[in-house]
Write a protein that holds these residues in place. Sequence first.
Motif, PDB file in Angstrom:
ATOM      1  N   LEU A  37     -87.149  -8.446   1.533  1.00 11.38           N
ATOM      2  CA  LEU A  37     -86.010  -7.581   1.830  1.00 11.38           C
ATOM      3  C   LEU A  37     -84.775  -8.454   2.017  1.00 11.38           C
ATOM      4  O   LEU A  37     -84.840  -9.490   2.690  1.00 11.38           O
ATOM      5  CB  LEU A  37     -86.271  -6.772   3.098  1.00 11.38           C
ATOM      6  N   ARG A  38     -83.647  -8.043   1.441  1.00  7.58           N
ATOM      7  CA  ARG A  38     -82.415  -8.819   1.565  1.00  7.58           C
ATOM      8  C   ARG A  38     -81.249  -7.888   1.841  1.00  7.58           C
ATOM      9  O   ARG A  38     -81.030  -6.912   1.130  1.00  7.58           O
ATOM     10  CB  ARG A  38     -82.144  -9.615   0.290  1.00  7.58           C
ATOM     11  N   ARG A  39     -80.493  -8.214   2.891  1.00  8.92           N
ATOM     12  CA  ARG A  39     -79.290  -7.441   3.191  1.00  8.92           C
ATOM     13  C   ARG A  39     -78.076  -8.113   2.558  1.00  8.92           C
ATOM     14  O   ARG A  39     -78.158  -9.270   2.128  1.00  8.92           O
ATOM     15  CB  ARG A  39     -79.117  -7.266   4.699  1.00  8.92           C
ATOM     16  N   PRO A  40     -76.937  -7.436   2.463  1.00  9.02           N
ATOM     17  CA  PRO A  40     -75.782  -7.974   1.741  1.00  9.02           C
ATOM     18  C   PRO A  40     -75.285  -9.332   2.219  1.00  9.02           C
ATOM     19  O   PRO A  40     -74.724 -10.093   1.440  1.00  9.02           O
ATOM     20  CB  PRO A  40     -74.716  -6.891   1.935  1.00  9.02           C
ATOM     21  N   ASN A  41     -75.485  -9.675   3.494  1.00  9.33           N
ATOM     22  CA  ASN A  41     -75.004 -10.964   3.994  1.00  9.33           C
ATOM     23  C   ASN A  41     -75.945 -12.114   3.672  1.00  9.33           C
ATOM     24  O   ASN A  41     -75.711 -13.254   4.084  1.00  9.33           O
ATOM     25  CB  ASN A  41     -74.740 -10.898   5.503  1.00  9.33           C
ATOM     26  N   GLY A  42     -77.032 -11.820   2.934  1.00 12.98           N
ATOM     27  CA  GLY A  42     -77.954 -12.869   2.517  1.00 12.98           C
ATOM     28  C   GLY A  42     -79.174 -13.031   3.388  1.00 12.98           C
ATOM     29  O   GLY A  42     -80.121 -13.746   3.006  1.00 12.98           O
ATOM     30  N   GLN A  43     -79.215 -12.416   4.559  1.00 13.95           N
ATOM     31  CA  GLN A  43     -80.400 -12.507   5.404  1.00 13.95           C
ATOM     32  C   GLN A  43     -81.589 -11.864   4.695  1.00 13.95           C
ATOM     33  O   GLN A  43     -81.451 -10.827   4.040  1.00 13.95           O
ATOM     34  CB  GLN A  43     -80.167 -11.807   6.736  1.00 13.95           C
ATOM     35  N   THR A  44     -82.754 -12.490   4.826  1.00 11.41           N
ATOM     36  CA  THR A  44     -83.947 -11.972   4.172  1.00 11.41           C
ATOM     37  C   THR A  44     -85.102 -11.860   5.157  1.00 11.41           C
ATOM     38  O   THR A  44     -85.119 -12.524   6.201  1.00 11.41           O
ATOM     39  CB  THR A  44     -84.387 -12.884   3.003  1.00 11.41           C
ATOM     40  N   ALA A  45     -86.039 -11.022   4.803  1.00 12.57           N
ATOM     41  CA  ALA A  45     -87.271 -10.870   5.575  1.00 12.57           C
ATOM     42  C   ALA A  45     -88.413 -10.685   4.575  1.00 12.57           C
ATOM     43  O   ALA A  45     -88.297  -9.879   3.639  1.00 12.57           O
ATOM     44  CB  ALA A  45     -87.191  -9.665   6.514  1.00 12.57           C
ATOM     45  N   VAL A  46     -89.475 -11.430   4.765  1.00 13.75           N
ATOM     46  CA  VAL A  46     -90.640 -11.311   3.891  1.00 13.75           C
ATOM     47  C   VAL A  46     -91.537 -10.206   4.436  1.00 13.75           C
ATOM     48  O   VAL A  46     -92.064 -10.312   5.546  1.00 13.75           O
ATOM     49  CB  VAL A  46     -91.415 -12.639   3.805  1.00 13.75           C
ATOM     50  N   ALA A  47     -91.692  -9.156   3.652  1.00 15.03           N
ATOM     51  CA  ALA A  47     -92.522  -8.030   4.080  1.00 15.03           C
ATOM     52  C   ALA A  47     -93.959  -8.158   3.599  1.00 15.03           C
ATOM     53  O   ALA A  47     -94.871  -7.600   4.204  1.00 15.03           O
ATOM     54  CB  ALA A  47     -91.920  -6.718   3.580  1.00 15.03           C
ATOM     55  N   HIS A  48     -94.150  -8.876   2.487  1.00 15.82           N
ATOM     56  CA  HIS A  48     -95.519  -9.056   1.972  1.00 15.82           C
ATOM     57  C   HIS A  48     -95.549 -10.290   1.086  1.00 15.82           C
ATOM     58  O   HIS A  48     -94.715 -10.436   0.189  1.00 15.82           O
ATOM     59  CB  HIS A  48     -95.959  -7.824   1.171  1.00 15.82           C
ATOM     60  N   ARG A  49     -96.485 -11.171   1.357  1.00  4.55           N
ATOM     61  CA  ARG A  49     -96.635 -12.359   0.537  1.00  4.55           C
ATOM     62  C   ARG A  49     -97.561 -12.069  -0.624  1.00  4.55           C
ATOM     63  O   ARG A  49     -98.603 -11.450  -0.458  1.00  4.55           O
ATOM     64  CB  ARG A  49     -97.169 -13.530   1.366  1.00  4.55           C
ATOM     65  N   GLY A  50     -97.187 -12.517  -1.802  1.00  2.00           N
ATOM     66  CA  GLY A  50     -97.998 -12.291  -2.989  1.00  2.00           C
ATOM     67  C   GLY A  50     -97.170 -12.512  -4.237  1.00  2.00           C
ATOM     68  O   GLY A  50     -95.975 -12.812  -4.157  1.00  2.00           O
ATOM     69  N   THR A  51     -97.801 -12.410  -5.355  1.00  2.00           N
ATOM     70  CA  THR A  51     -97.117 -12.540  -6.641  1.00  2.00           C
ATOM     71  C   THR A  51     -97.560 -11.397  -7.544  1.00  2.00           C
ATOM     72  O   THR A  51     -98.705 -10.931  -7.442  1.00  2.00           O
ATOM     73  CB  THR A  51     -97.451 -13.883  -7.313  1.00  2.00           C
ATOM     74  N   PRO A  52     -96.676 -10.965  -8.441  1.00  2.00           N
ATOM     75  CA  PRO A  52     -95.266 -11.331  -8.542  1.00  2.00           C
ATOM     76  C   PRO A  52     -94.469 -10.807  -7.349  1.00  2.00           C
ATOM     77  O   PRO A  52     -94.951  -9.953  -6.601  1.00  2.00           O
ATOM     78  CB  PRO A  52     -94.829 -10.659  -9.839  1.00  2.00           C
ATOM     79  N   VAL A  53     -93.256 -11.318  -7.188  1.00  2.00           N
ATOM     80  CA  VAL A  53     -92.421 -10.954  -6.053  1.00  2.00           C
ATOM     81  C   VAL A  53     -91.288 -10.036  -6.503  1.00  2.00           C
ATOM     82  O   VAL A  53     -90.648 -10.276  -7.529  1.00  2.00           O
ATOM     83  CB  VAL A  53     -91.821 -12.207  -5.378  1.00  2.00           C
ATOM     84  N   VAL A  54     -91.046  -8.996  -5.724  1.00  2.00           N
ATOM     85  CA  VAL A  54     -89.895  -8.118  -5.935  1.00  2.00           C
ATOM     86  C   VAL A  54     -88.980  -8.270  -4.720  1.00  2.00           C
ATOM     87  O   VAL A  54     -89.432  -8.173  -3.584  1.00  2.00           O
ATOM     88  CB  VAL A  54     -90.315  -6.649  -6.094  1.00  2.00           C
ATOM     89  N   THR A  55     -87.701  -8.527  -4.979  1.00  2.00           N
ATOM     90  CA  THR A  55     -86.711  -8.594  -3.912  1.00  2.00           C
ATOM     91  C   THR A  55     -85.923  -7.287  -3.895  1.00  2.00           C
ATOM     92  O   THR A  55     -85.369  -6.880  -4.917  1.00  2.00           O
ATOM     93  CB  THR A  55     -85.744  -9.774  -4.123  1.00  2.00           C
ATOM     94  N   VAL A  56     -85.919  -6.632  -2.744  1.00  2.00           N
ATOM     95  CA  VAL A  56     -85.214  -5.365  -2.588  1.00  2.00           C
ATOM     96  C   VAL A  56     -83.954  -5.642  -1.770  1.00  2.00           C
ATOM     97  O   VAL A  56     -84.032  -6.127  -0.642  1.00  2.00           O
ATOM     98  CB  VAL A  56     -86.088  -4.320  -1.875  1.00  2.00           C
ATOM     99  N   SER A  57     -82.795  -5.358  -2.354  1.00  2.00           N
ATOM    100  CA  SER A  57     -81.516  -5.652  -1.707  1.00  2.00           C
ATOM    101  C   SER A  57     -80.774  -4.369  -1.368  1.00  2.00           C
ATOM    102  O   SER A  57     -80.730  -3.433  -2.176  1.00  2.00           O
ATOM    103  CB  SER A  57     -80.638  -6.510  -2.627  1.00  2.00           C
ATOM    104  N   GLY A  58     -80.198  -4.347  -0.174  1.00  2.00           N
ATOM    105  CA  GLY A  58     -79.422  -3.181   0.234  1.00  2.00           C
ATOM    106  C   GLY A  58     -79.037  -3.276   1.690  1.00  2.00           C
ATOM    107  O   GLY A  58     -79.424  -4.220   2.396  1.00  2.00           O
ATOM    108  N   ASP A  59     -78.276  -2.320   2.156  1.00  2.00           N
ATOM    109  CA  ASP A  59     -77.913  -2.257   3.570  1.00  2.00           C
ATOM    110  C   ASP A  59     -79.163  -1.971   4.403  1.00  2.00           C
ATOM    111  O   ASP A  59     -80.129  -1.369   3.911  1.00  2.00           O
ATOM    112  CB  ASP A  59     -76.871  -1.165   3.800  1.00  2.00           C
ATOM    113  N   PRO A  60     -79.176  -2.389   5.656  1.00  2.00           N
ATOM    114  CA  PRO A  60     -80.367  -2.200   6.495  1.00  2.00           C
ATOM    115  C   PRO A  60     -80.881  -0.763   6.548  1.00  2.00           C
ATOM    116  O   PRO A  60     -82.102  -0.538   6.559  1.00  2.00           O
ATOM    117  CB  PRO A  60     -79.906  -2.682   7.869  1.00  2.00           C
ATOM    118  N   GLY A  61     -79.978   0.222   6.575  1.00  2.00           N
ATOM    119  CA  GLY A  61     -80.431   1.607   6.595  1.00  2.00           C
ATOM    120  C   GLY A  61     -81.188   1.978   5.335  1.00  2.00           C
ATOM    121  O   GLY A  61     -82.202   2.692   5.385  1.00  2.00           O
TER     122      GLY A  61
END
Length: 211
Positions: free
Chosen positions: A152-176
């Motif tokens: 998970l990635r918010r607009p300011n670049g902060q990220t959080a790993v919700a699930h480790r595995g491959t392939p990886v999908v990065t979901v970007s958006g506002d926290p809400g």
Amino acid sequence: MSTHAKRERLLLADLLEAAGPDAPTLCEGWLTRDLAAHVVVRERRPDAAAGTVVPPLKARLDRVQAEFAEKPYEELIQLIRTGPPRMSPFTLKLVDEGANTVEFYVHAEDVRRAQPDWSARELDPVFSDALWSRLEKGAKLLGRRAPVGLVLRRPNGQTAVAHRGTPVVTVSGDPGELTMFVFGRQDQAKVELDGDQDAIDRLHQAKQLGI
């Protein structure tokens, strides 16, 4: 000063009242009366609400919730507005904030986004930060059953790993919006997804996200 949970509670009650008892929601199979009953049972009937996490009690939860859904809709709305009974742990500020901020935000959006003419809600920065804090702490729980790696990635670049595995999908958006996504409302969340297209498709169709 009003807490986030109290504000979201009142907003949810207002949205439910305005929609009426038979409006659709994003919760599959639930009309607004069912969603209202869920909120009331969760706060006022812990003996039944335990069925959300204890499978053997699920039948009891369904029965009690159906009984509440038959109550006058105006009564359910008032019970939501007035909050839990005096001896409930939900009356404690820390418990209320921790357990209800996201719960009420997501369900308010469940009502709002089920309407054909819904418009995005602009969240204030303090509330966005509060949602992000909860995402960071709960990301691995919410994404534990994702079919692919999930970041998970918010607009300011902060990220959080919700699930480790491959392939990886990065979901970007506002926290809400990220909150809506990881709580299983992928189709209604305004986010951008980056990764292998097959992995993105699998993530979008996943039914396992959320609690």
